[in-house]
Design a protein around this motif. Sequence first.
Motif, PDB file in Angstrom:
ATOM      1  N   ILE A 153       1.066  -1.461   0.009  1.00  0.00           N
ATOM      2  CA  ILE A 153      -0.029   0.033   0.000  1.00  0.00           C
ATOM      3  C   ILE A 153       0.881   1.371  -0.041  1.00  0.00           C
ATOM      4  N   SER A 154       2.054   1.685   0.848  1.00  0.00           N
ATOM      5  CA  SER A 154       2.308   2.712   0.784  1.00  0.00           C
ATOM      6  C   SER A 154       4.183   2.585  -0.325  1.00  0.00           C
ATOM      7  N   LYS A 155       4.721   1.603  -0.525  1.00  0.00           N
ATOM      8  CA  LYS A 155       5.460   1.514  -1.053  1.00  0.00           C
ATOM      9  C   LYS A 155       5.084   1.267  -2.298  1.00  0.00           C
ATOM     10  N   VAL A 156       4.071   0.789  -2.596  1.00  0.00           N
ATOM     11  CA  VAL A 156       4.610   0.238  -4.159  1.00  0.00           C
ATOM     12  C   VAL A 156       2.999   0.985  -4.760  1.00  0.00           C
ATOM     13  N   TYR A 157       1.464   1.390  -3.970  1.00  0.00           N
ATOM     14  CA  TYR A 157       0.682   1.736  -4.508  1.00  0.00           C
ATOM     15  C   TYR A 157       1.097   3.644  -4.456  1.00  0.00           C
ATOM     16  N   GLY A 158       1.928   3.581  -3.172  1.00  0.00           N
ATOM     17  CA  GLY A 158       2.153   5.342  -2.950  1.00  0.00           C
ATOM     18  C   GLY A 158       3.276   5.646  -4.073  1.00  0.00           C
ATOM     19  N   VAL A 159       3.693   5.179  -4.213  1.00  0.00           N
ATOM     20  CA  VAL A 159       4.589   5.696  -4.912  1.00  0.00           C
ATOM     21  C   VAL A 159       3.921   5.283  -6.371  1.00  0.00           C
ATOM     22  N   ILE A 160       2.977   5.351  -7.173  1.00  0.00           N
ATOM     23  CA  ILE A 160       2.529   5.501  -7.940  1.00  0.00           C
ATOM     24  C   ILE A 160       1.296   6.283  -8.256  1.00  0.00           C
ATOM     25  N   MET A 161       0.878   6.325  -6.955  1.00  0.00           N
ATOM     26  CA  MET A 161      -0.081   7.934  -6.765  1.00  0.00           C
ATOM     27  C   MET A 161       1.165   9.185  -6.419  1.00  0.00           C
ATOM     28  N   THR A 162       2.015   9.245  -6.228  1.00  0.00           N
ATOM     29  CA  THR A 162       2.898   9.879  -6.449  1.00  0.00           C
ATOM     30  C   THR A 162       3.190  10.483  -7.802  1.00  0.00           C
ATOM     31  N   ILE A 163       3.527   9.846  -8.743  1.00  0.00           N
ATOM     32  CA  ILE A 163       3.956   9.359 -10.514  1.00  0.00           C
ATOM     33  C   ILE A 163       2.785  10.476 -10.679  1.00  0.00           C
ATOM     34  N   ALA A 164       0.782   9.770 -10.281  1.00  0.00           N
ATOM     35  CA  ALA A 164      -0.102  10.464 -11.461  1.00  0.00           C
ATOM     36  C   ALA A 164       0.122  11.609 -10.688  1.00  0.00           C
ATOM     37  N   SER A 221      -1.407  14.281  -3.478  1.00  0.00           N
ATOM     38  CA  SER A 221      -0.265  16.241  -3.043  1.00  0.00           C
ATOM     39  C   SER A 221       0.991  16.019  -3.066  1.00  0.00           C
ATOM     40  N   ALA A 222       2.137  15.673  -2.861  1.00  0.00           N
ATOM     41  CA  ALA A 222       3.094  15.291  -2.564  1.00  0.00           C
ATOM     42  C   ALA A 222       3.858  14.841  -4.332  1.00  0.00           C
ATOM     43  N   GLY A 223       3.165  14.510  -5.024  1.00  0.00           N
ATOM     44  CA  GLY A 223       3.315  14.494  -5.951  1.00  0.00           C
ATOM     45  C   GLY A 223       3.058  15.720  -7.349  1.00  0.00           C
ATOM     46  N   ILE A 224       2.044  16.548  -6.821  1.00  0.00           N
ATOM     47  CA  ILE A 224       1.697  17.608  -7.314  1.00  0.00           C
ATOM     48  C   ILE A 224       2.771  18.607  -6.802  1.00  0.00           C
TER      49      ILE A 224
END
Length: 458
Positions: free
Chosen positions: A309-320, A375-378
């Motif tokens: 959740i945090s490390k894989v899915y979270g990184v994908i959400m950061t890229i998005a 939000s971190a990705g933005i």
Amino acid sequence: MKSTGFSGWLQALRVYTHPRVLGMLSLGFSAGLPLLLILGTLSFWLREAGIDRTTIGHLSWIGLAYSFKWLWSPLVDRLSLPLLTQLLGRRRAWLLLSQIIITMALVGMASTDPIVNLTQMVFFALAVAFASATQDIALDAYRIEAVAVELQGAMAATYQAGYRVAMILASAGVLWIAAAVDLSADSYDHAPWRFAYLVMAASMAVGIISTLIIREPDVPYSKLISENEEIAQQAIAHWNLPPRIRAMLIWLYGALIAPFRDFIVRHGRQALLILGLIAIYRISDVVMGVMSNPFYVDMGYSKDEVATISKVYGVIMTIAGAAIGGVLTLKIGIMRTLFLGAVLSAATNLLFVWLAGRGHDVSGLIFTISADNLSAGIASCAFIAYLSGLTNSAYSATQYALFSSVMLLLPKFIAGFSGQFVDAYGYENFFIATAILGLPVLILVWLAGQAKFATSAK
């Protein structure tokens, strides 16, 4: 005439087949691997080993090596290494040296049980941090010098892709590997962590091989550097100094003073405002991030849950989020996107207050990670665009090292006390405090935007 339609898109995509653009994928991987191994993932290891939160918070100061890299960035930028520079060139020589040190230090971390010898673990982690920061300096210089301006976007894109893949491996990958070989899941065992970190050390071979394959960039001597060294030469012309001492002083001026003088001269009184904004823009995320893994452990989340959740899915959400940020900077401008990113980064920290009250809630974790990483990705995308616009091409490596160092110095220092704060006041109050830390950022972004508007209006 430019190509249009589908053929135009295909032609544009061919930029990613350029050898140096492709090479940035593996070099970005090499840059992204060490960071979490000495910060986020290490804090999970230490907490599982029973190290107290206050100590874990203090050990996050290891990351300050990235904040002080501007001190030695001029040396990496201009100093030749014996033998290696003759064989590989200045950029590749520094890259190879730093990558070898990172590999050896990761082996040292793997071989050290923090319960038995925490001091030795800190020593090896510091070696990884300093070598990794040095690799970043050399790699930024190589990235800027290796290709023409029109290819810099593709270089940055492939670099970020490799970097994010490495972050998944260094976070989720380590947790998955450790969990897969852990035969005593109910109690701490050093062996799974040793094996996982040895795999990470072996993974640095990707960067080492790439450094040996790539070609050293052929960079013409900058006219601005020549002019600055002439200024220094005229200033000390009347001094009665031996030729070698005079040459060394001229070199030191060009390497150490000229890049910072250039920044101050170009931005004038706004320089302090800009540096102040850089110093605190990511403060909410950085301070909160140190306690995120201990928080997951204390809430009862398993290695597999955190990894997925945090490390894989979270990184994908950061890229998005970064992709959304890229569109926003084009549509509404960098400063407005910078302000939006600051608001979202602070506000989403409050979701962890809600999550702390729910205990072990996988659905709640997914929702919180989604909002926080988007939000971190933005914010990150807007911030990188802002920093890139501040640099002078003659001193890109040194000035970018200064900005990225200032960016982490104060947040990392404050983050060192995060464990003590949690022990004294609890996770809920800690997450509220990190959100409040983001309020001064909004003021500085607004002031910087007003100053930029006033300058462009003249």
